[in-house]
Design a protein around this motif. Structure first.
Motif, PDB file in Angstrom:
ATOM      1  N   UNK A   2      79.950 -22.918 -10.824  1.00 40.04           N
ATOM      2  CA  UNK A   2      79.151 -23.708  -9.776  1.00 40.04           C
ATOM      3  C   UNK A   2      78.986 -22.907  -8.529  1.00 40.04           C
ATOM      4  N   UNK A   3      80.147 -22.172  -8.029  1.00 38.83           N
ATOM      5  CA  UNK A   3      79.901 -21.329  -6.786  1.00 38.83           C
ATOM      6  C   UNK A   3      79.202 -19.899  -7.144  1.00 38.83           C
ATOM      7  N   UNK A   4      79.722 -19.679  -8.428  1.00 41.44           N
ATOM      8  CA  UNK A   4      78.977 -18.239  -8.598  1.00 41.44           C
ATOM      9  C   UNK A   4      77.324 -18.339  -8.914  1.00 41.44           C
ATOM     10  N   UNK A   5      77.031 -19.655  -9.456  1.00 43.19           N
ATOM     11  CA  UNK A   5      75.538 -19.709  -9.242  1.00 43.19           C
ATOM     12  C   UNK A   5      74.790 -19.985  -8.047  1.00 43.19           C
ATOM     13  N   UNK A   6      75.609 -20.691  -7.198  1.00 47.49           N
ATOM     14  CA  UNK A   6      75.053 -20.893  -5.615  1.00 47.49           C
ATOM     15  C   UNK A   6      75.102 -19.529  -5.083  1.00 47.49           C
ATOM     16  N   UNK A   7      75.952 -18.721  -5.192  1.00 44.08           N
ATOM     17  CA  UNK A   7      75.951 -17.286  -4.462  1.00 44.08           C
ATOM     18  C   UNK A   7      74.821 -16.499  -5.328  1.00 44.08           C
ATOM     19  N   UNK A   8      74.453 -16.517  -6.473  1.00 50.43           N
ATOM     20  CA  UNK A   8      73.518 -15.812  -7.155  1.00 50.43           C
ATOM     21  C   UNK A   8      71.979 -16.346  -6.568  1.00 50.43           C
ATOM     22  N   UNK A   9      71.958 -17.816  -6.516  1.00 51.65           N
ATOM     23  CA  UNK A   9      70.816 -18.390  -5.820  1.00 51.65           C
ATOM     24  C   UNK A   9      70.561 -17.741  -4.274  1.00 51.65           C
ATOM     25  N   UNK A  10      71.921 -17.917  -3.652  1.00 53.46           N
ATOM     26  CA  UNK A  10      71.670 -17.491  -2.104  1.00 53.46           C
ATOM     27  C   UNK A  10      71.339 -15.968  -2.107  1.00 53.46           C
ATOM     28  N   UNK A  11      71.852 -15.015  -2.887  1.00 49.07           N
ATOM     29  CA  UNK A  11      71.198 -13.719  -2.853  1.00 49.07           C
ATOM     30  C   UNK A  11      69.847 -13.140  -3.605  1.00 49.07           C
ATOM     31  N   UNK A  12      69.098 -14.350  -3.895  1.00 51.35           N
ATOM     32  CA  UNK A  12      68.055 -14.486  -4.479  1.00 51.35           C
ATOM     33  C   UNK A  12      68.062 -13.691  -5.997  1.00 51.35           C
ATOM     34  N   UNK A  13      69.301 -13.766  -6.340  1.00 53.07           N
ATOM     35  CA  UNK A  13      69.405 -12.906  -7.669  1.00 53.07           C
ATOM     36  C   UNK A  13      68.653 -14.008  -8.706  1.00 53.07           C
ATOM     37  N   UNK A  27      63.549 -20.188 -19.728  1.00 56.48           N
ATOM     38  CA  UNK A  27      64.339 -20.367 -18.373  1.00 56.48           C
ATOM     39  C   UNK A  27      64.433 -18.720 -18.064  1.00 56.48           C
ATOM     40  N   UNK A  28      63.440 -18.432 -17.217  1.00 51.36           N
ATOM     41  CA  UNK A  28      63.560 -17.088 -16.437  1.00 51.36           C
ATOM     42  C   UNK A  28      64.140 -17.084 -14.994  1.00 51.36           C
ATOM     43  N   UNK A  29      64.778 -16.311 -14.766  1.00 50.02           N
ATOM     44  CA  UNK A  29      65.171 -15.982 -13.306  1.00 50.02           C
ATOM     45  C   UNK A  29      66.229 -17.039 -12.992  1.00 50.02           C
ATOM     46  N   UNK A  30      66.874 -17.618 -14.058  1.00 43.70           N
ATOM     47  CA  UNK A  30      67.784 -19.051 -13.958  1.00 43.70           C
ATOM     48  C   UNK A  30      69.347 -18.702 -14.326  1.00 43.70           C
ATOM     49  N   UNK A  31      70.186 -19.481 -13.678  1.00 42.69           N
ATOM     50  CA  UNK A  31      71.458 -19.748 -13.671  1.00 42.69           C
ATOM     51  C   UNK A  31      71.626 -20.967 -14.601  1.00 42.69           C
ATOM     52  N   UNK A  32      72.086 -20.991 -15.954  1.00 48.92           N
ATOM     53  CA  UNK A  32      71.988 -22.085 -16.696  1.00 48.92           C
ATOM     54  C   UNK A  32      73.545 -22.449 -16.827  1.00 48.92           C
ATOM     55  N   UNK A  33      73.970 -23.518 -16.542  1.00 53.99           N
ATOM     56  CA  UNK A  33      75.434 -24.174 -16.712  1.00 53.99           C
ATOM     57  C   UNK A  33      75.347 -25.093 -17.821  1.00 53.99           C
ATOM     58  N   UNK A  34      76.012 -25.011 -19.059  1.00 52.97           N
ATOM     59  CA  UNK A  34      76.113 -26.067 -19.893  1.00 52.97           C
ATOM     60  C   UNK A  34      77.698 -26.588 -19.822  1.00 52.97           C
ATOM     61  N   UNK A  35      77.671 -27.753 -19.114  1.00 52.86           N
ATOM     62  CA  UNK A  35      78.884 -28.512 -18.942  1.00 52.86           C
ATOM     63  C   UNK A  35      79.454 -29.327 -20.165  1.00 52.86           C
TER      64      UNK A  35
END
Length: 306
Positions: free
Chosen positions: A138-149, A220-228
């Motif tokens: 989740x933290x890696x996903x939020x970081x990627x979102x913050x950096x506009x990755x 899903x393009x430009x998306x960080x997908x988490x399958x919990x």
């Protein structure tokens, strides 16, 4: 299923487990994403100086795989690296802006390396309860979102309950999914001491919580997908979500294969184990098993003993 076996035994009918989806015969054979190699001090020093070493030049008598993590040990020191194109290379170091992450063990370091590498669009991560799988992802996903990755984060999971189901839930899809996002909210609350940030991003569409059953046909393009809780999914379900991944996206499958709630699958036949085994030799994927629990001593004790 124990009830099925009891019925068959009463009727004198031979009952056997379903073995078709099993590609390993025991949990010890499941790929864990890392290995240890003994070498001399000179080789370790070369790596610390930034030099890459061909894995073929070392005396290794077992198979190694792309993106596998290496603990290279000499008598007095050790080096943590990763195999890329047949070379042992240092781990990627990232400067986090959203939150400061300090890995607590080498497996967490390996996990963060996988989660932040752009050349690996699919990551699988297994481990005992409290080992940090969901938090790190989740933290890696939020970081990627913050950096506009990435433009958004999509969190999905199989809706399998522990024990008896409480029945149908009222409301919209969002309201129905709310009881299932507890682990996400717990991690957000632990990090930011508040869930306002999460709710704001959810309202803006930057975070989407979706049931696994609704993945068919989406892209899903430009998306960080988490399958919990991916250990509760079949290989068919995970294939469905993996084939939804589009350009500039990353998918992470998380789960503890010792805590399976879905009937008729186990630690060897669940979709997560099969994905790990079938894709371990591919350059586009990486896997790590987190071995240490960091939630509490009690949680770790329960995971290992009960």
């Amino acid at each position: 299923d124990i009830n099925f076996r009891v019925k068959c035994d009463a009727l004198g009918i031979l009952a056997e487990d379903y073995y078709k989806d099993r590609i390993v015969s025991s949990e010890t054979q499941i790929y864990n994403g890392q290995c240890e190699i003994s070498t001399d001090r000179k080789t370790v020093d070369r790596l610390f100086e930034g030099e890459s070493i061909n894995i073929a030049d070392l005396d290794v008598d077992f198979n190694v795989y792309p993106n596998q993590y290496i603990i290279l040990k000499s008598e007095s020191t050790s080096f943590l690296g990763c195999i890329r194109d047949g070379l042992i290379t240092p781990l990627v170091s990232e400067n986090w802006k959203t939150v400061s992450i300090n890995p607590k063990n080498k497996e967490q370091k390996f996990a963060l390396d996988l989660l932040t590498r752009d050349d690996i669009p699919m990551v699988t991560m297994t481990g005992i309860a409290g080992s940090g799988k969901t938090f790190l992802t989740l933290m890696a996903a939020l970081e990627g979102l913050h950096n506009q990755k990435y433009e958004r984060i999509v969190v999905t999971r199989s809706l399998q309950t522990v024990g008896k189901d409480i029945g149908y839930l009222p409301g919209s899809v969002k309201e129905k999914m709310d009881p299932w996002i507890g682990p996400i909210l717990d991690n957000i609350r632990h990090t930011f001491k508040d869930v306002t940030y999460f709710e704001m991003m959810r309202e803006k569409g930057q975070i989407e919580i979706a049931p696994l059953a609704f993945m068919r046909g989406r892209t899903f393009n430009d998306t960080f997908i988490i399958v919990d809780e991916a250990q509760n999914s079949t290989i068919h379900e995970l294939k469905t979500i993996i084939t939804r991944v589009g350009e500039n996206s990353k998918i992470v499958l998380l789960g503890d294969i010792d805590q399976i709630d879905t009937p008729y699958i186990d630690s060897l036949s669940n979709g997560l184990t099969i994905v790990v085994q079938k894709l371990k030799n591919e350059d586009l994927t990486g896997h790590i098993t987190l071995l240490k629990g960091e939630r509490s001593k009690l949680a770790t004790l329960a995971s290992r003993v009960i």
